[in-house]
Design an enzyme around this catalytic site. Structure first.
Site, PDB file in Angstrom:
ATOM      1  N   TYR A   1       2.922  -3.052 -19.982  1.00  0.00           N
ATOM      2  CA  TYR A   1       3.328  -3.506 -18.645  1.00  0.00           C
ATOM      3  C   TYR A   1       2.303  -3.164 -17.569  1.00  0.00           C
ATOM      4  O   TYR A   1       2.184  -3.882 -16.576  1.00  0.00           O
ATOM      5  CB  TYR A   1       4.737  -2.994 -18.285  1.00  0.00           C
TER       6      TYR A   1
ATOM      7  N   HIS B   1       1.199   5.731  -0.924  1.00  0.00           N
ATOM      8  CA  HIS B   1       0.514   6.998  -1.206  1.00  0.00           C
ATOM      9  C   HIS B   1       1.256   7.651  -2.372  1.00  0.00           C
ATOM     10  O   HIS B   1       1.476   8.860  -2.373  1.00  0.00           O
ATOM     11  CB  HIS B   1       0.541   7.925   0.002  1.00  0.00           C
TER      12      HIS B   1
ATOM     13  N   HIS C   1       0.866  -1.194   0.000  1.00  0.00           N
ATOM     14  CA  HIS C   1       0.000   0.000   0.000  1.00  0.00           C
ATOM     15  C   HIS C   1       0.893   1.231   0.000  1.00  0.00           C
ATOM     16  O   HIS C   1       1.812   1.339   0.834  1.00  0.00           O
ATOM     17  CB  HIS C   1      -0.902  -0.002   1.238  1.00  0.00           C
TER      18      HIS C   1
END
Ligand code: 13P
Length: 215
Positions: A123, A97, A95
């Site tokens: 890709y 940001h 995860h």
């Protein structure tokens, strides 16, 4: 298959690379990886800088997601549990940001049938796949999102959390990190090219061909 100590080193090495390239800042982002032989999960600690992780301080959770050793795990335990629970083939979750993927999280509308990022490059399709659900905003670490994340993750390797950031899974830790990097680059391209005349995405046949060959 990696041993536990190799996996600890690999989480730290990937954290350093992601941080060094600006894919996470401060203490943002978290990584989890299944231990070999069903031995539970390793996860980055809460409030840790991914650029300065230490192998011996990585959090270890048992098969019931109870914290057994290392520093206190990420507040996003429930997010990683939701994805790994819904995707038995996945070995790791990342995860971030990362800026451009998070920008898309601020623009995309949950439930919109148009893909939040078009299939611009091979890709992106090969690593992330066809589906990229967008979930509504919720506070970081809010366990109320677990059922929605679990449901969305059943059909998608990666998800976008409204106004928050991407969540990406992969068969191995390398796969999850590479997919998170492709997602970030695809988001950057999508924002650079947004609205430009002549913009061409891959068509459905090209996407099918990629997924048949590499999916
Ligand atoms: P943690 O420091 O608890 O892992 O949280 C960071 C984060 O990215 C929240 O979404």
């Amino acid at each position: 298959m990696s041993t536990e100590s190799e996996l600890r080193e690999a989480i730290c090495a990937h954290g350093r690379l992601l941080y060094g390239r600006g894919y996470c800042v401060g203490s943002a982002g978290n990584i989890s990886a299944r231990l070999p032989d069903g031995g539970g999960v390793l996860m980055t600690p809460t409030n840790a800088c991914l650029g300065r992780l230490e192998p011996g301080r990585i959090s270890k959770l048992d098969t019931s997601w109870r914290h057994v050793s290392g520093d206190k795990p990420s507040k996003e335990v429930f997010m990683h549990r939701a994805v790994l629970g819904s995707r038995p083939e996945a070995g790791a979750v990342v995860h971030l940001h990362s800026t451009h993927a998070t920008a898309i999280c601020c623009l995309a509308v949950p439930g919109d049938p148009a893909p939040p990022i078009p299939p611009l490059t091979p890709y992106f399709v090969m690593r992330v796949g066809r589906s990229l659900p967008v979930l509504p905003y919720s506070r970081p670490g809010d366990p109320a999102m677990e059922p929605a994340i679990a449901e969305a993750a059943k059909g998608a390797r990666a998800l976008l959390l409204g106004n928050h950031g991407p969540v990406v899974s992969g068969k191995t830790l390398d796969d999850a990190v590479w997919a998170a990097e492709e997602l970030e680059e695809a988001a950057r391209l999508a924002l650079m090219l947004r609205g430009l005349p002549g913009l061409r995405a891959l068509d459905g046949r090209q996407v099918d061909d990629l997924l048949a060959a590499f999916g």
